[in-house]
Design a protein around this motif. Structure first.
Motif, PDB file in Angstrom:
ATOM      1  N   ASP A  26       0.854  -1.187   0.000  1.00  0.00           N
ATOM      2  CA  ASP A  26       0.000   0.000   0.000  1.00  0.00           C
ATOM      3  C   ASP A  26       0.891   1.239   0.000  1.00  0.00           C
ATOM      4  OD1 ASP A  26      -1.490   2.257   0.963  1.00  0.00           O
ATOM      5  OD2 ASP A  26      -3.066   0.862   1.557  1.00  0.00           O
ATOM      6  N   VAL A  27       0.793   2.044  -1.050  1.00  0.00           N
ATOM      7  CA  VAL A  27       1.672   3.219  -1.154  1.00  0.00           C
ATOM      8  C   VAL A  27       0.908   4.527  -1.045  1.00  0.00           C
ATOM      9  CG1 VAL A  27       3.444   2.035  -2.493  1.00  0.00           C
ATOM     10  CG2 VAL A  27       1.562   3.166  -3.681  1.00  0.00           C
ATOM     11  N   ALA A  28      -0.295   4.470  -0.503  1.00  0.00           N
ATOM     12  CA  ALA A  28      -1.079   5.704  -0.392  1.00  0.00           C
ATOM     13  C   ALA A  28      -0.358   6.737   0.456  1.00  0.00           C
ATOM     14  CB  ALA A  28      -2.462   5.390   0.184  1.00  0.00           C
ATOM     15  N   GLY A  29       0.421   6.266   1.439  1.00  0.00           N
ATOM     16  CA  GLY A  29       1.123   7.188   2.326  1.00  0.00           C
ATOM     17  C   GLY A  29       2.550   7.490   1.889  1.00  0.00           C
ATOM     18  N   LEU A  30       2.902   7.062   0.667  1.00  0.00           N
ATOM     19  CA  LEU A  30       4.262   7.317   0.176  1.00  0.00           C
ATOM     20  C   LEU A  30       4.302   8.742  -0.356  1.00  0.00           C
ATOM     21  CD1 LEU A  30       7.069   6.159  -0.477  1.00  0.00           C
ATOM     22  CD2 LEU A  30       6.132   5.388  -2.670  1.00  0.00           C
ATOM     23  N   GLU A  31       5.059   9.598   0.308  1.00  0.00           N
ATOM     24  CA  GLU A  31       5.054  11.005  -0.075  1.00  0.00           C
ATOM     25  C   GLU A  31       5.939  11.305  -1.272  1.00  0.00           C
ATOM     26  OE1 GLU A  31       4.687  11.846   4.533  1.00  0.00           O
ATOM     27  OE2 GLU A  31       5.992  13.256   3.476  1.00  0.00           O
ATOM     28  N   PHE A  32       7.009  10.534  -1.400  1.00  0.00           N
ATOM     29  CA  PHE A  32       7.916  10.782  -2.508  1.00  0.00           C
ATOM     30  C   PHE A  32       8.724   9.532  -2.791  1.00  0.00           C
ATOM     31  CE2 PHE A  32      10.447  13.279  -5.341  1.00  0.00           C
ATOM     32  CZ  PHE A  32      11.698  12.688  -5.312  1.00  0.00           C
ATOM     33  N   ILE A  33       8.963   9.260  -4.056  1.00  0.00           N
ATOM     34  CA  ILE A  33       9.881   8.184  -4.418  1.00  0.00           C
ATOM     35  C   ILE A  33      10.621   8.613  -5.672  1.00  0.00           C
ATOM     36  CG2 ILE A  33       8.077   6.905  -5.692  1.00  0.00           C
ATOM     37  CD1 ILE A  33       9.587   4.303  -4.737  1.00  0.00           C
ATOM     38  N   ASP A  34      11.937   8.399  -5.689  1.00  0.00           N
ATOM     39  CA  ASP A  34      12.689   8.841  -6.862  1.00  0.00           C
ATOM     40  C   ASP A  34      12.831   7.689  -7.853  1.00  0.00           C
ATOM     41  OD1 ASP A  34      16.180   8.798  -5.673  1.00  0.00           O
ATOM     42  OD2 ASP A  34      14.652   7.239  -5.765  1.00  0.00           O
ATOM     43  N   VAL A  35      13.521   7.975  -8.942  1.00  0.00           N
ATOM     44  CA  VAL A  35      13.650   6.984 -10.006  1.00  0.00           C
ATOM     45  C   VAL A  35      14.356   5.724  -9.499  1.00  0.00           C
ATOM     46  CG1 VAL A  35      14.758   6.531 -12.221  1.00  0.00           C
ATOM     47  CG2 VAL A  35      13.545   8.662 -11.854  1.00  0.00           C
ATOM     48  N   GLY A  36      15.403   5.916  -8.688  1.00  0.00           N
ATOM     49  CA  GLY A  36      16.124   4.769  -8.137  1.00  0.00           C
ATOM     50  C   GLY A  36      15.201   3.897  -7.295  1.00  0.00           C
ATOM     51  N   GLY A  37      14.357   4.534  -6.522  1.00  0.00           N
ATOM     52  CA  GLY A  37      13.415   3.811  -5.672  1.00  0.00           C
ATOM     53  C   GLY A  37      12.400   3.056  -6.507  1.00  0.00           C
ATOM     54  N   LEU A  38      11.934   3.698  -7.578  1.00  0.00           N
ATOM     55  CA  LEU A  38      10.966   3.043  -8.450  1.00  0.00           C
ATOM     56  C   LEU A  38      11.588   1.834  -9.123  1.00  0.00           C
ATOM     57  CD1 LEU A  38       8.710   5.396 -10.523  1.00  0.00           C
ATOM     58  CD2 LEU A  38       8.145   3.931  -8.623  1.00  0.00           C
ATOM     59  N   LYS A  39      12.859   1.958  -9.451  1.00  0.00           N
ATOM     60  CA  LYS A  39      13.560   0.854 -10.102  1.00  0.00           C
ATOM     61  C   LYS A  39      13.618  -0.336  -9.147  1.00  0.00           C
ATOM     62  CE  LYS A  39      18.046  -0.057 -12.183  1.00  0.00           C
ATOM     63  NZ  LYS A  39      19.390   0.501 -12.344  1.00  0.00           N
ATOM     64  N   THR A  40      13.913  -0.052  -7.877  1.00  0.00           N
ATOM     65  CA  THR A  40      13.945  -1.114  -6.868  1.00  0.00           C
ATOM     66  C   THR A  40      12.561  -1.737  -6.736  1.00  0.00           C
ATOM     67  OG1 THR A  40      15.653   0.076  -5.670  1.00  0.00           O
ATOM     68  CG2 THR A  40      14.457  -1.613  -4.447  1.00  0.00           C
ATOM     69  N   LEU A  41      11.540  -0.897  -6.742  1.00  0.00           N
ATOM     70  CA  LEU A  41      10.172  -1.399  -6.628  1.00  0.00           C
ATOM     71  C   LEU A  41       9.825  -2.259  -7.832  1.00  0.00           C
ATOM     72  CD1 LEU A  41       7.565  -1.322  -4.970  1.00  0.00           C
ATOM     73  CD2 LEU A  41       6.919   0.756  -6.209  1.00  0.00           C
ATOM     74  N   ALA A  42      10.219  -1.799  -9.010  1.00  0.00           N
ATOM     75  CA  ALA A  42       9.924  -2.551 -10.230  1.00  0.00           C
ATOM     76  C   ALA A  42      10.600  -3.921 -10.199  1.00  0.00           C
ATOM     77  CB  ALA A  42      10.375  -1.760 -11.460  1.00  0.00           C
ATOM     78  N   ARG A  43      11.849  -3.933  -9.727  1.00  0.00           N
ATOM     79  CA  ARG A  43      12.581  -5.207  -9.651  1.00  0.00           C
ATOM     80  C   ARG A  43      11.874  -6.155  -8.708  1.00  0.00           C
ATOM     81  NH1 ARG A  43      18.003  -2.813  -9.453  1.00  0.00           N
ATOM     82  NH2 ARG A  43      17.708  -2.766  -7.194  1.00  0.00           N
ATOM     83  N   ALA A  44      11.424  -5.624  -7.555  1.00  0.00           N
ATOM     84  CA  ALA A  44      10.743  -6.477  -6.576  1.00  0.00           C
ATOM     85  C   ALA A  44       9.441  -7.004  -7.161  1.00  0.00           C
ATOM     86  CB  ALA A  44      10.482  -5.694  -5.290  1.00  0.00           C
TER      87      ALA A  44
END
Lengths: 278, 302
Positions: free
Chosen positions: A223-241
């Protein structure tokens, strides 16, 4: 809607001050970065008393030979070094989670309302686990603690653990206490849902990767409703997961969806969105 | 956070290289105000106070002077400004002075003191508290940052202190042409987050929250690249160009960013892909010691 933690109708997560350890909600899973022995001993006593008053079976954990642990023997129902008593010297995560489940069952049979654990995490040091193993342990423990409705306080001494471990564990408890306050938080929300809040960027990229890696073992929802900010590197990690395990994402804000597309992550996979359950 | 700003509120932020430049500018700021029948509050180092009051040549008592370090001590708790204590000290002083009816001009060095100490978070938080106070009470606030906090062997001299002969009180709302902030950040992993804060706060003051999401992403990507691929500190400049806002990150690496299909495989490439998608226009300018990567956004839907 996921059910709230048992026996804790109010707060489900939040950054705690040390003062609030004096009146801890039952069922809370706390990571507490502690400075010195006396402070730990005093607060531990209070935590044990609170657990006892709530009818919980209280375990005090600590490293063998610890004077502080010995001093708590009279207060807690059980005082021990789990590495010695349960784990034969190794941090076997499954074994430890099994211990929690078993002990909860025993406690309830004995007439207690549940478990309370007050842990001087120095007991971990003899096993010398890397930061990533400790973070994984705490994340999976969070799920078990939540399921059992256990009240667990993990006290990490700043002098005993590398800052990488401290920062890592602060980020994966629903109730972190002490410095440094985590920049993002990932913790169990119940029903195969993990909640991700705060900001993910360069400062926490390694901790984020370790945390996601620990949960990307099975089918679940973030659940990422409370995620205030994520950068490209973070998104890449999320995508990999998301590619590694059948992870789905819930509550993505428009900006995150846009970023996924603009950053071309949709060439790896479309943003795996979970249907929002109301 | 107040959403409306007091109509008489004004904020001036400047950078100065030499103390003499600063003294001259601040003295002029106060003299001008007192001449128009107003009063002043100066929170600065003793040396600056002595020099400014002398240079301003105003009557005793027309400027209330306070030692900056001492005043900080009254509301800083554990490295962070306590909002209630700030309001009880600085807030009360400002309100009392402003309630006398005459326009109040305030000059403060506490934020720069914190920045010089390396307490960037504290500096930004204090800056936000000043902004809140400014928004609710009608006075003008002048903050000066020494370029010492920006000093870098290879840096070009900062754009010199603006001329004070023109109207020196800028009002909030749409920024006047060329208004902006320029700050140097250390080569640390926390810096992109601090840069993000500065950008978001500036956009908020300019009433451009519509650009917040995009600006946060752009500054984070550019700053992260500077930390990962640059050789040292980076300088952030955020400035207004009419409807557009320009964000620049200057670093000391001459390696030029590459955007292209192959580069899209790594974070750097992907980050710039995003900057390209979000920006109205963007580019790279080599400098004597490195390069500036800039991006302009304007909220125009593409």
């Amino acid at each position: 809607m996921t059910s709230p933690r048992p026996a804790n109708p109010g707060l489900s997560s939040g950054i705690l001050t040390e003062a609030s350890l004096g009146a801890l909600p039952r069922g809370a899973h706390v990571s507490w970065v502690v400075g010195d022995d006396q402070r730990y001993a005093d607060v531990a006593r209070s935590l044990i008393a609170q657990g006892t008053a709530a009818g919980e079976k209280v375990f005090a954990f600590g490293p063998s030979g610890s004077e502080v642990l010995a001093a708590l023997e009279t207060d807690a129902a059980v005082a021990m070094d789990p590495l010695v008593e349960f784990l034969n010297g190794e941090l076997g995560i499954d074994a430890m989670l099994g211990v929690f489940r078993d002990q909860d069952e025993i406690a309830r049979r004995e007439g207690y309302t549940g478990l309370c654990v007050v842990a001087d995490m120095d007991w971990l040091r003899a096993a010398d686990p890397p930061a990533r193993a400790v973070v994984q342990f705490e994340l999976l423990l969070d799920r078990v603690v939540h399921q059992l409705g256990a009240t667990v306080v993990c006290a990490y001494r700043a002098s005993s653990f590398p800052s990488e471990t401290i920062r890592g564990v602060q980020a994966v408890h629903p109730f972190p206490c002490g410095e440094p306050a985590p920049q993002f938080q990932l913790f169990d929300e119940g029903g195969k849902v993990w909640r991700l809040t705060g900001e993910v960027d360069l400062a926490v990229e390694d901790h984020f990767a370790v945390a996601l890696d620990a949960i990307a073992q099975e089918d679940c929802v973030i659940d990422v409703a409370g995620l205030e900010f994520i950068d490209v590197g973070g998104l890449k990690t999320l995508a990999r997961a998301c590619a590694k395990a059948p992870l789905r994402v819930r509550g993505a804000r428009t900006s995150l969806r846009r970023m996924w597309k603009l950053g071309c992550f949709d060439r790896i996979a479309p943003l795996p969105e979970a249907k929002s359950s109301a | 956070m107040p959403t409306r700003v007091h109509p008489q509120a004004g904020h001036l932020v400047q950078f100065y290289e030499k103390d003499e430049e600063l003294i001259g500018a601040v003295a002029h700021y106060f003299a001008h105000g007192v001449e128009a029948g107003g009063s002043g509050i100066m929170i600065a180092t003793p040396a600056h106070i002595a020099a400014c009051v002398d240079a301003a040549g105003v009557a005793d008592g027309s400027i209330l002077t306070l030692d900056a370090a001492e005043t900080l001590g009254k509301f800083m708790v554990g490295g962070a400004p306590d909002p209630l204590a700030f309001d009880a000290t600085v807030g009360n002083l400002v309100r009392a002075a402003a309630s006398k009816g005459a326009p109040l001009r305030a000059y403060g060095e506490m934020v720069t003191l914190l920045w010089e100490e390396g307490n960037v978070t504290g500096a930004l938080e204090l800056d936000a508290l000043w902004y809140d106070l400014l928004s609710s009470v009608g006075f003008s606030l002048y903050c000066a940052y020494s370029t010492a906090i920006l000093s870098d062997d290879q840096a070009e001299p900062v754009t010199s202190v603006r001329q004070l002969h023109s109207d020196i009180v800028e009002s909030f709302g749409p920024p006047s042409a060329g208004a902006g902030i320029r700050l140097l950040f250390p080569a640390e992993k926390d810096s992109p987050r601090h840069a993000r804060r500065v950008v978001l706060e500036t956009l908020r003051r300019w009433g451009r929250n519509d650009l917040s999401d995009d600006a946060a992403l752009i500054v984070t990507e550019l700053a992260s690249n500077a930390i990962l691929h640059g050789r040292g500190r980076f300088r952030l400049t955020i400035s207004s160009r009419g409807e557009a806002v320009r964000i620049e990150i200057e670093d000391t690496s001459t390696a030029l960013p590459v955007r292209g299909a192959a580069a899209a495989q790594d974070s750097n490439g992907r980050g710039l892909l995003l900057v390209d998608s979000l920006s109205e226009r963007w580019g790279v300018e080599p400098t004597a010691s490195g390069k500036i990567v800039w991006s302009e956004i304007s909220g125009v839907v593409r």
